[in-house]
Structures are given as C-alpha cells and as structure tokens.
Design a protein around this motif. Structure first.
Motif, PDB file in Angstrom:
ATOM      1  N   GLY A 234       0.817  -1.281   0.083  1.00  0.00           N
ATOM      2  CA  GLY A 234      -0.017  -0.065   0.035  1.00  0.00           C
ATOM      3  C   GLY A 234       0.874   1.215   0.074  1.00  0.00           C
ATOM      4  N   GLN A 235       2.051   1.390  -0.094  1.00  0.00           N
ATOM      5  CA  GLN A 235       3.067   2.293  -0.034  1.00  0.00           C
ATOM      6  C   GLN A 235       3.845   2.427  -1.314  1.00  0.00           C
ATOM      7  OE1 GLN A 235       5.551   2.466   3.315  1.00  0.00           O
ATOM      8  NE2 GLN A 235       3.903   3.497   4.612  1.00  0.00           N
TER       9      GLN A 235
ATOM     10  N   ASP B 283       0.668  15.599   6.033  1.00  0.00           N
ATOM     11  CA  ASP B 283       0.957  14.116   6.037  1.00  0.00           C
ATOM     12  C   ASP B 283       2.093  13.922   6.486  1.00  0.00           C
ATOM     13  OD1 ASP B 283      -1.714  13.766   5.279  1.00  0.00           O
ATOM     14  OD2 ASP B 283      -0.786  12.053   3.957  1.00  0.00           O
TER      15      ASP B 283
ATOM     16  N   ASN C  20       2.314   6.530   1.940  1.00  0.00           N
ATOM     17  CA  ASN C  20       1.030   5.853   1.655  1.00  0.00           C
ATOM     18  C   ASN C  20       0.667   6.289   0.227  1.00  0.00           C
ATOM     19  OD1 ASN C  20       0.793   4.048   3.919  1.00  0.00           O
ATOM     20  ND2 ASN C  20      -0.396   5.814   5.039  1.00  0.00           N
TER      21      ASN C  20
ATOM     22  N   ALA D  82       0.973   2.760  -5.318  1.00  0.00           N
ATOM     23  CA  ALA D  82       1.798   1.605  -4.424  1.00  0.00           C
ATOM     24  C   ALA D  82       2.732   0.970  -5.320  1.00  0.00           C
ATOM     25  CB  ALA D  82       0.525   0.796  -3.858  1.00  0.00           C
TER      26      ALA D  82
END
Length: 217
Positions: free
Chosen positions: A22-23, A51, A70, A121
């Motif tokens: 997911g990153q 963030d 992310n 991702a």
C-alpha cells in the motif's frame, strides 16, 4: 518552477528499501549547481493538512533520503533558507505561505518549491525541483471576495458604506474543506474600500471545494 517526475517500478527499487504493502516512495533532487542548506519538506494530503514534515541539513541529505508514503495524491512543498525550528510543522499550504510572507523579513535568502505528485503503491517517484526566491515557488490559486457592509440600518457601518470613512475593514476568513470541520486556512486582513463601494478580500488556496466562514468589523 521546474518539476519533473520519473516513476520506477518496484523491481527497480533498491533491495535495501523494500516497499510495504500500500505504499510507494519519493526520491527528491534539486536542480541546483551548488548545495542548498537548511531544507524543510512538507507533504500535504488531499484534506490540505500535513501528512509529513521533515527537516534536512542540505540538498545532498535530501537527495539521499528514500521517503516511503502511503499511496495517494499529495502536494510536495520545500522551504529552504528559513530556521526549521521556527517553521510551523502541523500546518496547511495556505497557512504556511501566509506565515512565510509575514516572517519573510527574517529570512532574506528564503527559497521555495512545490508540485503536486501522485504516489502509487509499489512505485518510486523521482522528482526534480527548482527552488525560486521567496514564496514564489508556492503555487496557490487566488480567490478574491468583493464584500459589502450593511447600510444606514446599522449606523456604525454607515460612513464606510458611503465612503466617507477610509478606514479599512478588518476581515477574518476561515476556510474549511467542504462539508467538514477540517479548517485549512485562517487569515486576518485589512480590506480597502474599492471604487464600486465593495471591500476587497483575497485568499490563497489549493484547488478544491471549500466552505467559508467570514466576519468583519
């Protein structure tokens, strides 16, 4: 501003920097012929808030940093030539730009750069940015508000409404992400009377939809 993004697939990612599920990641280099010292990095999310904030000693340290984040859409903003210990860390791009304008006199060598970026991702974005003088590297949209004030039914405003009192109108604007209580900007400013009888207020914002709360005296 020069911002060029190159995307590498996960197979090109150095083995010592595995990407969590997911990153993605950012690699950032400055288009500069000489080292740049004292760099603050901000990454703002879709809601306009911070963030990620990180401070770097110089451009070489920044370029050597592999920054996992992310997957998502962000606005990347760099500030150089300012005291990183004095910079606000939990902020928004409009509030940061306002702070830098208000305190810019203390930082004659201030440089900035910004660019939107999409992080996917499993991929690495290589960004090349060019710092420019002052806050010119922070790219925001200008919103202009033409304000009218009550007339003779509220005598305290009568002289301003008819132009006989040239005192500026003090305006407080709070900007929220549309439909939420998430405040992304607050500005207090003096609004001068215009030739058409309105008072001009200006806000610098990232593109998006907002709710505005406004009051004046």
């Amino acid at each position: 501003l020069l911002a060029i993004a190159f995307t590498a697939c996960q197979d090109d990612t150095p083995e010592e920097y595995p990407l969590p599920d997911g990153q993605g990641a950012l690699l950032i280099e400055l288009n500069s012929s000489s080292p740049v010292n004292g760099i603050a990095l901000y990454l703002f999310g879709n809601d306009g808030t911070t963030d990620l904030y990180k401070a770097y000693g110089d451009s070489q340290e920044l370029a050597s940093e592999y920054i996992p984040v992310n997957a998502g859409n962000y606005t990347l903003l760099l500030v150089a030539g300012a005291d990183s210990t004095a910079l606000p860390q939990e902020t928004t791009a409009p509030d940061l730009a306002e702070w830098l304008k208000e305190n810019g006199g203390a930082y004659p060598n201030l440089l900035t750069a910004s660019t939107p970026t999409e992080v996917k991702a499993g991929e690495v974005n290589l960004l090349f940015l060019e710092l420019t003088d002052g806050t010119s590297g922070i790219h925001l949209s200008t919103v202009r508000l033409a304000l009218t004030v009550p007339g003779l039914d509220l005598p305290a405003y009568a002289t301003r409404a008819n132009g006989s009192d040239s005192k500026p109108l003090r305006c407080v604007a709070e900007v929220y992400q549309a439909g939420t209580s998430n405040r992304v900007h607050r500005r207090v400013q003096d609004c001068a009377l215009q030739s058409d009888g309105t008072f001009l207020a200006e806000l610098s914002l990232m593109p998006g939809d907002y709710d505005l709360r406004l009051w004046a005296d």
